[in-house]
Design a protein around this motif. Structure first.
Motif, PDB file in Angstrom:
ATOM      1  N   MET A   1       0.858  -1.177   0.000  1.00 55.46           N
ATOM      2  CA  MET A   1       0.000   0.000   0.000  1.00 55.46           C
ATOM      3  C   MET A   1       0.898   1.233   0.000  1.00 55.46           C
ATOM      4  SD  MET A   1      -3.246   0.965   0.045  1.00 55.46           S
ATOM      5  CE  MET A   1      -4.207  -0.377   0.773  1.00 55.46           C
ATOM      6  N   LEU A   2       0.719   2.086  -0.990  1.00 53.06           N
ATOM      7  CA  LEU A   2       1.549   3.281  -1.144  1.00 53.06           C
ATOM      8  C   LEU A   2       0.727   4.517  -0.798  1.00 53.06           C
ATOM      9  CD1 LEU A   2       3.270   2.452  -4.563  1.00 53.06           C
ATOM     10  CD2 LEU A   2       4.039   1.879  -2.250  1.00 53.06           C
ATOM     11  N   LEU A   3       1.234   5.326   0.122  1.00 56.77           N
ATOM     12  CA  LEU A   3       0.512   6.506   0.602  1.00 56.77           C
ATOM     13  C   LEU A   3       1.310   7.759   0.264  1.00 56.77           C
ATOM     14  CD1 LEU A   3      -0.493   5.106   4.117  1.00 56.77           C
ATOM     15  CD2 LEU A   3      -1.699   4.861   1.930  1.00 56.77           C
ATOM     16  N   HIS A   4       0.768   8.583  -0.600  1.00 58.30           N
ATOM     17  CA  HIS A   4       1.506   9.732  -1.137  1.00 58.30           C
ATOM     18  C   HIS A   4       1.567  10.896  -0.160  1.00 58.30           C
ATOM     19  CE1 HIS A   4      -2.129  12.112  -1.910  1.00 58.30           C
ATOM     20  NE2 HIS A   4      -2.699  11.038  -2.418  1.00 58.30           N
ATOM     21  N   GLY A   5       2.284  11.930  -0.544  1.00 59.29           N
ATOM     22  CA  GLY A   5       2.462  13.104   0.290  1.00 59.29           C
ATOM     23  C   GLY A   5       1.405  14.170   0.062  1.00 59.29           C
ATOM     24  N   PHE A   6       1.483  15.222   0.866  1.00 61.89           N
ATOM     25  CA  PHE A   6       0.526  16.330   0.807  1.00 61.89           C
ATOM     26  C   PHE A   6       0.642  17.087  -0.513  1.00 61.89           C
ATOM     27  CE2 PHE A   6      -0.469  20.845   1.621  1.00 61.89           C
ATOM     28  CZ  PHE A   6      -1.799  20.698   1.985  1.00 61.89           C
ATOM     29  N   ALA A   7      -0.518  17.486  -1.043  1.00 62.65           N
ATOM     30  CA  ALA A   7      -0.622  18.262  -2.284  1.00 62.65           C
ATOM     31  C   ALA A   7      -0.092  17.512  -3.500  1.00 62.65           C
ATOM     32  CB  ALA A   7       0.077  19.616  -2.152  1.00 62.65           C
ATOM     33  N   SER A   8      -0.047  16.187  -3.394  1.00 65.16           N
ATOM     34  CA  SER A   8       0.361  15.355  -4.525  1.00 65.16           C
ATOM     35  C   SER A   8      -0.758  14.347  -4.792  1.00 65.16           C
ATOM     36  CB  SER A   8       1.694  14.656  -4.215  1.00 65.16           C
ATOM     37  OG  SER A   8       2.184  14.012  -5.373  1.00 65.16           O
ATOM     38  N   ASP A   9      -0.464  13.329  -5.575  1.00 60.95           N
ATOM     39  CA  ASP A   9      -1.413  12.239  -5.767  1.00 60.95           C
ATOM     40  C   ASP A   9      -0.644  10.960  -6.046  1.00 60.95           C
ATOM     41  OD1 ASP A   9      -0.587  12.461  -8.437  1.00 60.95           O
ATOM     42  OD2 ASP A   9      -2.619  12.550  -9.253  1.00 60.95           O
ATOM     43  N   ALA A  10      -1.354   9.851  -6.194  1.00 61.62           N
ATOM     44  CA  ALA A  10      -0.698   8.556  -6.370  1.00 61.62           C
ATOM     45  C   ALA A  10       0.126   8.520  -7.650  1.00 61.62           C
ATOM     46  CB  ALA A  10      -1.747   7.449  -6.375  1.00 61.62           C
ATOM     47  N   HIS A  11      -0.385   9.105  -8.719  1.00 57.97           N
ATOM     48  CA  HIS A  11       0.344   9.055  -9.982  1.00 57.97           C
ATOM     49  C   HIS A  11       1.668   9.801  -9.887  1.00 57.97           C
ATOM     50  CE1 HIS A  11       1.552  10.293 -14.048  1.00 57.97           C
ATOM     51  NE2 HIS A  11       1.077   9.110 -14.413  1.00 57.97           N
ATOM     52  N   ASP A  12       1.635  11.020  -9.375  1.00 59.10           N
ATOM     53  CA  ASP A  12       2.858  11.824  -9.339  1.00 59.10           C
ATOM     54  C   ASP A  12       3.905  11.228  -8.400  1.00 59.10           C
ATOM     55  OD1 ASP A  12       1.711  13.526 -11.128  1.00 59.10           O
ATOM     56  OD2 ASP A  12       1.707  15.286  -9.829  1.00 59.10           O
ATOM     57  N   PHE A 117       1.036  27.685   6.525  1.00 59.83           N
ATOM     58  CA  PHE A 117       0.845  26.961   5.264  1.00 59.83           C
ATOM     59  C   PHE A 117      -0.634  26.931   4.892  1.00 59.83           C
ATOM     60  CE2 PHE A 117       4.967  25.285   6.607  1.00 59.83           C
ATOM     61  CZ  PHE A 117       5.682  25.336   5.428  1.00 59.83           C
ATOM     62  N   ALA A 118      -1.495  26.598   5.839  1.00 58.65           N
ATOM     63  CA  ALA A 118      -2.933  26.596   5.566  1.00 58.65           C
ATOM     64  C   ALA A 118      -3.430  28.002   5.255  1.00 58.65           C
ATOM     65  CB  ALA A 118      -3.690  26.016   6.762  1.00 58.65           C
ATOM     66  N   ARG A 142       5.996  29.272  -1.608  1.00 63.89           N
ATOM     67  CA  ARG A 142       6.478  28.212  -2.512  1.00 63.89           C
ATOM     68  C   ARG A 142       5.546  27.005  -2.477  1.00 63.89           C
ATOM     69  NH1 ARG A 142      11.575  29.969  -0.580  1.00 63.89           N
ATOM     70  NH2 ARG A 142      11.669  28.279   0.961  1.00 63.89           N
ATOM     71  N   LEU A 143       5.032  26.660  -1.306  1.00 66.24           N
ATOM     72  CA  LEU A 143       4.082  25.551  -1.219  1.00 66.24           C
ATOM     73  C   LEU A 143       2.840  25.855  -2.049  1.00 66.24           C
ATOM     74  CD1 LEU A 143       3.029  22.873   0.047  1.00 66.24           C
ATOM     75  CD2 LEU A 143       2.024  24.286   1.838  1.00 66.24           C
ATOM     76  N   CYS A 144       2.339  27.092  -1.951  1.00 66.55           N
ATOM     77  CA  CYS A 144       1.166  27.476  -2.751  1.00 66.55           C
ATOM     78  C   CYS A 144       1.441  27.351  -4.247  1.00 66.55           C
ATOM     79  CB  CYS A 144       0.774  28.914  -2.438  1.00 66.55           C
ATOM     80  SG  CYS A 144      -0.165  29.089  -0.937  1.00 66.55           S
ATOM     81  N   GLN A 145       2.587  27.827  -4.656  1.00 62.84           N
ATOM     82  CA  GLN A 145       2.928  27.766  -6.074  1.00 62.84           C
ATOM     83  C   GLN A 145       3.010  26.324  -6.556  1.00 62.84           C
ATOM     84  OE1 GLN A 145       6.516  30.091  -5.746  1.00 62.84           O
ATOM     85  NE2 GLN A 145       5.509  31.986  -6.382  1.00 62.84           N
ATOM     86  N   HIS A 146       3.607  25.468  -5.730  1.00 62.23           N
ATOM     87  CA  HIS A 146       3.694  24.046  -6.087  1.00 62.23           C
ATOM     88  C   HIS A 146       2.302  23.424  -6.158  1.00 62.23           C
ATOM     89  CE1 HIS A 146       4.840  19.823  -6.032  1.00 62.23           C
ATOM     90  NE2 HIS A 146       4.055  19.665  -4.979  1.00 62.23           N
ATOM     91  N   ALA A 147       1.490  23.654  -5.133  1.00 67.59           N
ATOM     92  CA  ALA A 147       0.153  23.061  -5.102  1.00 67.59           C
ATOM     93  C   ALA A 147      -0.704  23.559  -6.249  1.00 67.59           C
ATOM     94  CB  ALA A 147      -0.512  23.372  -3.759  1.00 67.59           C
ATOM     95  N   ALA A 148      -0.599  24.866  -6.561  1.00 69.22           N
ATOM     96  CA  ALA A 148      -1.409  25.445  -7.628  1.00 69.22           C
ATOM     97  C   ALA A 148      -0.996  24.951  -9.006  1.00 69.22           C
ATOM     98  CB  ALA A 148      -1.324  26.972  -7.577  1.00 69.22           C
ATOM     99  N   SER A 149       0.227  24.449  -9.123  1.00 66.80           N
ATOM    100  CA  SER A 149       0.708  23.960 -10.416  1.00 66.80           C
ATOM    101  C   SER A 149       0.104  22.608 -10.788  1.00 66.80           C
ATOM    102  CB  SER A 149       2.234  23.854 -10.407  1.00 66.80           C
ATOM    103  OG  SER A 149       2.669  22.771  -9.596  1.00 66.80           O
ATOM    104  N   LYS A 150      -0.538  21.941  -9.831  1.00 64.76           N
ATOM    105  CA  LYS A 150      -1.136  20.631 -10.081  1.00 64.76           C
ATOM    106  C   LYS A 150      -2.621  20.800 -10.394  1.00 64.76           C
ATOM    107  CE  LYS A 150       2.717  18.621  -8.713  1.00 64.76           C
ATOM    108  NZ  LYS A 150       3.593  17.867  -9.634  1.00 64.76           N
ATOM    109  N   PRO A 151      -3.071  20.411 -11.577  1.00 65.23           N
ATOM    110  CA  PRO A 151      -4.462  20.677 -11.961  1.00 65.23           C
ATOM    111  C   PRO A 151      -5.490  19.970 -11.087  1.00 65.23           C
ATOM    112  CG  PRO A 151      -3.369  19.240 -13.564  1.00 65.23           C
ATOM    113  CD  PRO A 151      -2.305  19.763 -12.659  1.00 65.23           C
TER     114      PRO A 151
END
Length: 245
Positions: A1-12, A117-118, A142-151
């Motif tokens: 079972m693979l559990l991804h990080g915050f503001a990401s998803d399983a594919h990335d 961050f929130a 920087r966290l916002c910019q990273h998160a916003a870059s993911k559709p």
């Protein structure tokens, strides 16, 4: 079972970086869900929906659908590592081996990142793709910019996720986790910090660092991935050696 990080998803985190294929080639049946609030999963703006126990309940439901009552190994990265720790406490008899990636002494006790961050995520202007009128630290921007870059990301949902997770992890409880546990970080991971004190919280914990990797680069590293798979494979290797004795 693979559990991804915050503001990401399983594919990335797991497919694009080669983990899914590497584990499958090593003989593992791999499940990598999008965690609630992320990717294609359900997105709520209610912080109470994002307590660590809710994530653990989701994972147990997924494991039961896939494997019934059989035990399974878990690899979690960053936020996913906190969820893996919660899962090991909630269902100790079902967890075979644990890998906690991107988890070090700087973040292990504090779940959900710092409040700024929130605040930054909630203040993001979708029209201008900027933080307007807020004096926030560069690392939060920087966290916002990273998160916003993911559709697939909804930044209001991610803000709720951080606020709902926010707690102090009860670290002494980890002494009851019997699953062999690897805590692994990149040597340049300034966010997570050192893994050694975290590993010492587990009865059979071991720590490892991989050179020249920071928090965001670790999952794409073949060396990082190989060390984690070696930990998962240790039980099978021991059984084979016992059979040769």
């Amino acid at each position: 079972m693979l559990l991804h990080g915050f503001a990401s998803d399983a594919h990335d985190d797991w497919v694009a970086t080669g983990w899914f294929d590497a584990l499958a080639l090593a003989g593992y049946e791999v499940v990598a869900p999008d965690l609630r609030g992320h990717g294609l999963s359900t997105k709520s703006r209610n912080p109470s929906d994002y307590q660590l126990g809710a994530f653990a309940t989701d994972i147990l439901a997924a494991s039961e659908a896939c494997w019934g009552e059989a035990s399974f190994d878990v690899i979690g990265y960053s936020m996913g590592a906190h969820i893996a720790m919660t899962l090991a406490l909630a269902a100790p008899d079902q967890i075979g081996r644990l890998v906690l990636g991107g988890m070090g002494e700087r973040i292990v006790a504090t779940v959900g990142l710092a409040p700024e961050f929130a605040d930054a995520l909630a203040a993001w202007d979708k029209a201008t793709q900027r933080l307007e009128g807020r004096n926030l630290p560069p690392y939060a921007i920087r966290l916002c910019q990273h998160a916003a870059s993911k559709p697939y990301n909804d930044l209001d949902v991610l803000a709720a996720c951080l606020r709902g997770q926010s707690c102090v992890f009860d670290l002494p409880r980890l002494a009851a986790v019997a699953a062999p546990t690897l805590v692994i970080v990149g040597e340049e991971d300034k966010l997570a910090g050192s893994p050694y004190r975290v590993a010492a919280l587990f009865p059979t914990g071991v720590a490892a660092t991989v050179p020249d990797l920071n928090h965001s680069a670790a999952l794409a590293s073949a060396a990082f991935r190989s060390r984690a798979i070696l930990h998962l494979s240790a039980a099978a290797i021991s059984r084979r050696l016992a059979g040769l004795a």
